[in-house]
Design a protein around this motif. Structure first.
Motif, PDB file in Angstrom:
ATOM      1  N   GLY A  54       0.796  -1.226   0.000  1.00  0.00           N
ATOM      2  CA  GLY A  54       0.000   0.000   0.000  1.00  0.00           C
ATOM      3  C   GLY A  54       0.827   1.275   0.000  1.00  0.00           C
ATOM      4  O   GLY A  54       0.277   2.371   0.088  1.00  0.00           O
ATOM      5  N   THR A  55       2.149   1.152  -0.104  1.00  0.00           N
ATOM      6  CA  THR A  55       3.036   2.316  -0.065  1.00  0.00           C
ATOM      7  C   THR A  55       3.870   2.377  -1.342  1.00  0.00           C
ATOM      8  O   THR A  55       4.323   1.340  -1.832  1.00  0.00           O
ATOM      9  CB  THR A  55       4.022   2.208   1.125  1.00  0.00           C
ATOM     10  N   PRO A  56       4.111   3.578  -1.870  1.00  0.00           N
ATOM     11  CA  PRO A  56       4.984   3.676  -3.050  1.00  0.00           C
ATOM     12  C   PRO A  56       6.337   3.024  -2.762  1.00  0.00           C
ATOM     13  O   PRO A  56       6.890   3.158  -1.666  1.00  0.00           O
ATOM     14  CB  PRO A  56       5.149   5.179  -3.252  1.00  0.00           C
ATOM     15  N   ALA A  57       6.860   2.302  -3.753  1.00  0.00           N
ATOM     16  CA  ALA A  57       8.116   1.583  -3.559  1.00  0.00           C
ATOM     17  C   ALA A  57       8.932   1.595  -4.844  1.00  0.00           C
ATOM     18  O   ALA A  57       8.379   1.652  -5.935  1.00  0.00           O
ATOM     19  CB  ALA A  57       7.834   0.142  -3.136  1.00  0.00           C
ATOM     20  N   LYS A  58      10.222   1.558  -4.703  1.00  0.00           N
ATOM     21  CA  LYS A  58      11.142   1.442  -5.842  1.00  0.00           C
ATOM     22  C   LYS A  58      11.415  -0.038  -6.049  1.00  0.00           C
ATOM     23  O   LYS A  58      12.358  -0.594  -5.504  1.00  0.00           O
ATOM     24  CB  LYS A  58      12.449   2.194  -5.559  1.00  0.00           C
ATOM     25  N   ARG A  59      10.558  -0.690  -6.777  1.00  0.00           N
ATOM     26  CA  ARG A  59      10.712  -2.114  -7.058  1.00  0.00           C
ATOM     27  C   ARG A  59      10.707  -2.326  -8.556  1.00  0.00           C
ATOM     28  O   ARG A  59      10.057  -1.607  -9.304  1.00  0.00           O
ATOM     29  CB  ARG A  59       9.564  -2.931  -6.453  1.00  0.00           C
ATOM     30  N   LEU A  60      11.413  -3.331  -8.963  1.00  0.00           N
ATOM     31  CA  LEU A  60      11.438  -3.750 -10.346  1.00  0.00           C
ATOM     32  C   LEU A  60      10.787  -5.129 -10.386  1.00  0.00           C
ATOM     33  O   LEU A  60      11.098  -5.979  -9.553  1.00  0.00           O
ATOM     34  CB  LEU A  60      12.882  -3.834 -10.843  1.00  0.00           C
ATOM     35  N   LEU A  61       9.899  -5.353 -11.321  1.00  0.00           N
ATOM     36  CA  LEU A  61       9.213  -6.633 -11.432  1.00  0.00           C
ATOM     37  C   LEU A  61       9.620  -7.334 -12.717  1.00  0.00           C
ATOM     38  O   LEU A  61       9.665  -6.704 -13.775  1.00  0.00           O
ATOM     39  CB  LEU A  61       7.697  -6.426 -11.420  1.00  0.00           C
ATOM     40  N   ILE A  62       9.926  -8.609 -12.601  1.00  0.00           N
ATOM     41  CA  ILE A  62      10.251  -9.419 -13.774  1.00  0.00           C
ATOM     42  C   ILE A  62       9.290 -10.598 -13.786  1.00  0.00           C
ATOM     43  O   ILE A  62       9.319 -11.444 -12.899  1.00  0.00           O
ATOM     44  CB  ILE A  62      11.701  -9.939 -13.741  1.00  0.00           C
ATOM     45  N   ALA A  63       8.420 -10.620 -14.785  1.00  0.00           N
ATOM     46  CA  ALA A  63       7.454 -11.712 -14.941  1.00  0.00           C
ATOM     47  C   ALA A  63       7.860 -12.506 -16.173  1.00  0.00           C
ATOM     48  O   ALA A  63       7.921 -11.964 -17.276  1.00  0.00           O
ATOM     49  CB  ALA A  63       6.048 -11.154 -15.102  1.00  0.00           C
ATOM     50  N   THR A  64       8.155 -13.769 -15.975  1.00  0.00           N
ATOM     51  CA  THR A  64       8.642 -14.610 -17.058  1.00  0.00           C
ATOM     52  C   THR A  64       7.659 -15.735 -17.337  1.00  0.00           C
ATOM     53  O   THR A  64       7.130 -16.338 -16.410  1.00  0.00           O
ATOM     54  CB  THR A  64      10.023 -15.201 -16.685  1.00  0.00           C
ATOM     55  N   THR A  65       7.441 -16.000 -18.607  1.00  0.00           N
ATOM     56  CA  THR A  65       6.600 -17.114 -19.025  1.00  0.00           C
ATOM     57  C   THR A  65       7.444 -18.053 -19.875  1.00  0.00           C
ATOM     58  O   THR A  65       8.090 -17.613 -20.833  1.00  0.00           O
ATOM     59  CB  THR A  65       5.388 -16.623 -19.840  1.00  0.00           C
ATOM     60  N   ILE A  66       7.451 -19.325 -19.503  1.00  0.00           N
ATOM     61  CA  ILE A  66       8.163 -20.352 -20.258  1.00  0.00           C
ATOM     62  C   ILE A  66       7.234 -21.550 -20.465  1.00  0.00           C
ATOM     63  O   ILE A  66       6.211 -21.665 -19.793  1.00  0.00           O
ATOM     64  CB  ILE A  66       9.465 -20.812 -19.557  1.00  0.00           C
ATOM     65  N   ARG A  67       7.625 -22.433 -21.373  1.00  0.00           N
ATOM     66  CA  ARG A  67       6.859 -23.675 -21.557  1.00  0.00           C
ATOM     67  C   ARG A  67       7.057 -24.571 -20.347  1.00  0.00           C
ATOM     68  O   ARG A  67       8.148 -24.655 -19.794  1.00  0.00           O
ATOM     69  CB  ARG A  67       7.348 -24.433 -22.794  1.00  0.00           C
ATOM     70  N   GLU A  68       5.999 -25.254 -19.934  1.00  0.00           N
ATOM     71  CA  GLU A  68       6.134 -26.196 -18.832  1.00  0.00           C
ATOM     72  C   GLU A  68       6.964 -27.395 -19.273  1.00  0.00           C
ATOM     73  O   GLU A  68       7.059 -27.685 -20.460  1.00  0.00           O
ATOM     74  CB  GLU A  68       4.766 -26.632 -18.311  1.00  0.00           C
ATOM     75  N   GLY A  69       7.590 -28.050 -18.286  1.00  0.00           N
ATOM     76  CA  GLY A  69       8.343 -29.253 -18.587  1.00  0.00           C
ATOM     77  C   GLY A  69       9.773 -29.234 -18.084  1.00  0.00           C
ATOM     78  O   GLY A  69      10.475 -30.232 -18.184  1.00  0.00           O
TER      79      GLY A  69
END
Length: 135
Positions: A54-69
């Motif tokens: 709920g507070t402003p933050a200096k964060r970097l987000l990395i969302a990765t999608t790969i094939r399962e297996g």
């Protein structure tokens, strides 16, 4: 197929840093997970703001999608390596990075006009794709 989405506040990553991160992510992915260079996607998204708790933050987000297996060890290696390389390029601590990895059933993804192969079946798929493009 892998899609690396890097989300940060607007202006937090320079054009030069984006190029460096994209190239390093491609090289890292090929070394750790294999595949072809032209199949590794890196997308940068600039956000108005990021809030944590709920507070402003200096964060970097990395969302990765790969094939399962892939096994747990390979996935842990991917997470650790791409968090580390982004941390190094941007000179930020890994504690300011939130990294996640989602897996998708390859039957539900199409690339280059073909449904993706299961992990381990890439060679036959690649031959089919290249043949369709006249290679």
């Amino acid at each position: 197929m892998p899609i690396y989405r890097i989300m940060s506040e607007r202006g937090a990553i320079s054009s030069g840093q984006k190029h460096e991160i994209a190239e390093a992510l491609v090289e890292m992915h090929l070394r750790v997970a294999g595949g072809a260079r032209w199949l590794v996607n890196v997308v940068f998204e600039e956000l108005e703001s990021v809030f944590v708790g709920g507070t402003p933050a200096k964060r970097l987000l990395i969302a990765t999608t790969i094939r399962e297996g892939r096994g747990a060890e390979a996935k842990a290696k991917l997470l650790a390596e791409y968090s580390s390389l982004v941390s190094r390029v941007l000179d930020i601590p890994t504690s300011d990075i939130i990294a996640g990895l989602d897996e998708v059933n390859p039957d539900n993804v199409m690339e280059a006009g073909f449904i993706l192969p299961r992990v381990g079946e890439e060679e036959a798929w690649m031959k089919k794709v290249l043949a369709s493009k006249g290679h």
